[in-house]
Every structure is written in structure tokens, then in C-alpha cells.
Scaffold this active site. Structure first.
Site, PDB file in Angstrom:
ATOM      1  N   CYS A  73       0.838  -1.204   0.000  1.00 39.63           N
ATOM      2  CA  CYS A  73       0.000   0.000   0.000  1.00 39.63           C
ATOM      3  C   CYS A  73       0.872   1.254   0.000  1.00 39.63           C
ATOM      4  O   CYS A  73       1.447   1.589  -1.020  1.00 39.63           O
ATOM      5  CB  CYS A  73      -0.961  -0.046   1.199  1.00 39.63           C
ATOM      6  SG  CYS A  73      -2.328   1.146   1.088  1.00 39.63           S
ATOM      7  N   HIS A  94      -3.329  -5.703   1.416  1.00 37.32           N
ATOM      8  CA  HIS A  94      -2.525  -5.887   2.626  1.00 37.32           C
ATOM      9  C   HIS A  94      -2.412  -7.357   3.024  1.00 37.32           C
ATOM     10  O   HIS A  94      -3.237  -7.858   3.795  1.00 37.32           O
ATOM     11  CB  HIS A  94      -3.164  -5.114   3.782  1.00 37.32           C
ATOM     12  CG  HIS A  94      -2.987  -3.640   3.710  1.00 37.32           C
ATOM     13  ND1 HIS A  94      -2.044  -2.964   4.459  1.00 37.32           N
ATOM     14  CD2 HIS A  94      -3.635  -2.691   2.991  1.00 37.32           C
ATOM     15  CE1 HIS A  94      -2.119  -1.670   4.203  1.00 37.32           C
ATOM     16  NE2 HIS A  94      -3.071  -1.481   3.313  1.00 37.32           N
ATOM     17  N   GLU A  99      -0.479  -8.675   5.142  1.00 37.94           N
ATOM     18  CA  GLU A  99      -0.210  -8.833   6.576  1.00 37.94           C
ATOM     19  C   GLU A  99      -1.478  -8.923   7.415  1.00 37.94           C
ATOM     20  O   GLU A  99      -1.440  -9.310   8.590  1.00 37.94           O
ATOM     21  CB  GLU A  99       0.679  -7.687   7.087  1.00 37.94           C
ATOM     22  CG  GLU A  99      -0.012  -6.359   7.312  1.00 37.94           C
ATOM     23  CD  GLU A  99      -0.213  -5.529   6.056  1.00 37.94           C
ATOM     24  OE1 GLU A  99      -0.495  -4.329   6.180  1.00 37.94           O
ATOM     25  OE2 GLU A  99      -0.095  -6.086   4.939  1.00 37.94           O
TER      26      GLU A  99
END
Length: 235
Positions: free
Chosen positions: A87, A196, A198
Site C-alpha cells: 500500500c 494488505h 499482513e
């Protein structure tokens, strides 16, 4: 050996701790790094996390791309170190010219948050080798300046050389040209994407799946792939 993966915190970073946790879950050792330092602390790979570095003033990622530590990031990229920009980190990589193109305001001019389906277009990079080519995955997306742009010639080159790493499926959430969600450099060690990974590494906290709510862990192979790449390079 334990793979040490640095996560660089910039003023306005929001997802640095999430990236550190993802690295730990993947079996690596997360190492916190500071944007104002010139020391990568001997790490084996790097993550530039999401957030709103410097408030996204000027252009998203543009000021962070000039941070002191980015000189070392550029050197590390040239030496083949695996580097992932997520991002805001993707925005930094394009602003630092480590990846081509640019990222602009979403086409609908609004911040968007959704669980996003992607197709893996390149499974040969340091961050994608744990996927199958053409595999469809779902990971969270949240951005306001996620529209990927490049010239027609550049887009043709990315397509022709297999440098598109991920493509949006089902819906294009931000107007990215050719539905591009992430790209890689020619060497395959530097990857940037808007969604994302994560946030999809641990059951109970990821996207919903057909099996159970919040059970999606499609982001985990990003980090296990990089760890495997480091181990293979050291063998």
C-alpha cells in the site's frame, strides 16, 4: 538460520506492527527499523508497510521516498535483497523509482476498505513463489490513492515481460489500469501491491472464507516465500 526481516517505520505508518507480526508467524525474525537511520541492521529482507507516511502530503509516498534510509533500501534492492512494499510502501517504491508507474487518487475519489479477490500473475518472485500461477486469493484492501497508472508503452512492457504480479478480480476497486494490483521488478526481488497481505496471516483475523468467518490466511505465503528465498540464496 533465522531470517531477519526489517520493517521500516515512517511518520504516519499504521501497519508496521502488523507486518512484524506476519513475519513472526511466518517463522522469521521481525526487525524494527527507523526511517531516519542509515542502518539496515543486517537484515535479510525488507518490508515497507502501509499507512499515511507524512500525512500523504505532496503525493502518497513521495516524501517517504526521500527518507534517509531509502538510500540503503535502493542499495539493497540493487544487490537483490527481497523488498516488499504494501500500500503506502508500494507508493514509496514507485516514487523512489524502484518500481515503474505511479499511484493516484482512487477513481471514485473515496477511501475504500474491502476483502479483495486477486489473481496471482507471477509466481516466480521472492514474495510470490509460495503461490501457484493463476491462483485466486483474497486479502484485505484499504486505500485512497490506489489507482495504478503508467503509459501504454510501459503497461505493454509490464504485461509482455510478466512483471504484473497481481490483478484485481471481480471488481476493480480503485480504477487501476488493466486491473493491476501489484507489480515486480525484472529481477523479481522487489514487489509492490496495494492490498494488505499482513492482514490475512492468522486464523480469526483474516477475510471470511467458505469454511469460517475471518479464517482467510492467503497473505501468509508472501512472507514464507521471502523467507524461503533468503534460505535458498544462503544455501
Amino acid at each position: 538460520m533465522t531470517t531477519r526481516v526489517g520493517v521500516i517505520t515512517f511518520p504516519g505508518s499504521l501497519d508496521d506492527r502488523d507486518a512484524q507480526r506476519a513475519i513472526e508467524i511466518a517463522g522469521g525474525e521481525p526487525v524494527a527499523l527507523w526511517h531516519g537511520s542509515h542502518d539496515l541492521d543486517g537484515v535479510d529482507a525488507l518490508v515497507l508497510p502501509g499507512g499515511f507516511s507524512y500525512g500523504d502530503y505532496l503525493r502518497a509516498g513521495a516524501i517517504a521516498a526521500l527518507a534517509p534510509i531509502m538510500a540503503e533500501v535502493k542499495d539493497a534492492a540493487a544487490q537483490g535483497m527481497p523488498i516488499l512494499g504494501i500500500c503506502n510502501g508500494f507508493q514509496m517504491l514507485v516514487e523512489a523509482h524502484l518500481l515503474p508507474g505511479g499511484l493516484i487518487r482512487n477513481a471514485h475519489q473515496q477511501f475504500i476498505r474491502r476483502d479483495q479477490k486477486l489473481r496471482v500473475e507471477n509466481a516466480d518472485t521472492a514474495w510470490t513463489s509460495g503461490f501457484d500461477l493463476g491462483q485466486e486469493i483474497v486479502i484485505p484492501l484499504k486505500n485512497a490513492d490506489g489507482g495504478y497508472i503508467a503509459s501504454d508503452d510501459e503497461l505493454d512492457r509490464l504485461e509482455g515481460e510478466g512483471l504484473v504480479a497481481f490483478r484485481y478480480l471481480g471488481v476493480n476497486p480503485n480504477g487501476s489500469l488493466r486491473d493491476i494490483a501489484g507489480i515486480t521488478n525484472e529481477r523479481g526481488n522487489v514487489v509492490g501491491l496495494m492490498p494488505h497481505p499482513e492482514h490475512a496471516v492468522e486464523p480469526g483475523f483474516g477475510p471470511n472464507t467458505a469454511e469460517a468467518m475471518r479464517s482467510g490466511v492467503d497473505g501468509l505465503p508472501f512472507f514464507t516465500s521471502a523467507i524461503a528465498a533468503v534460505v535458498a540464496a544462503a544455501a
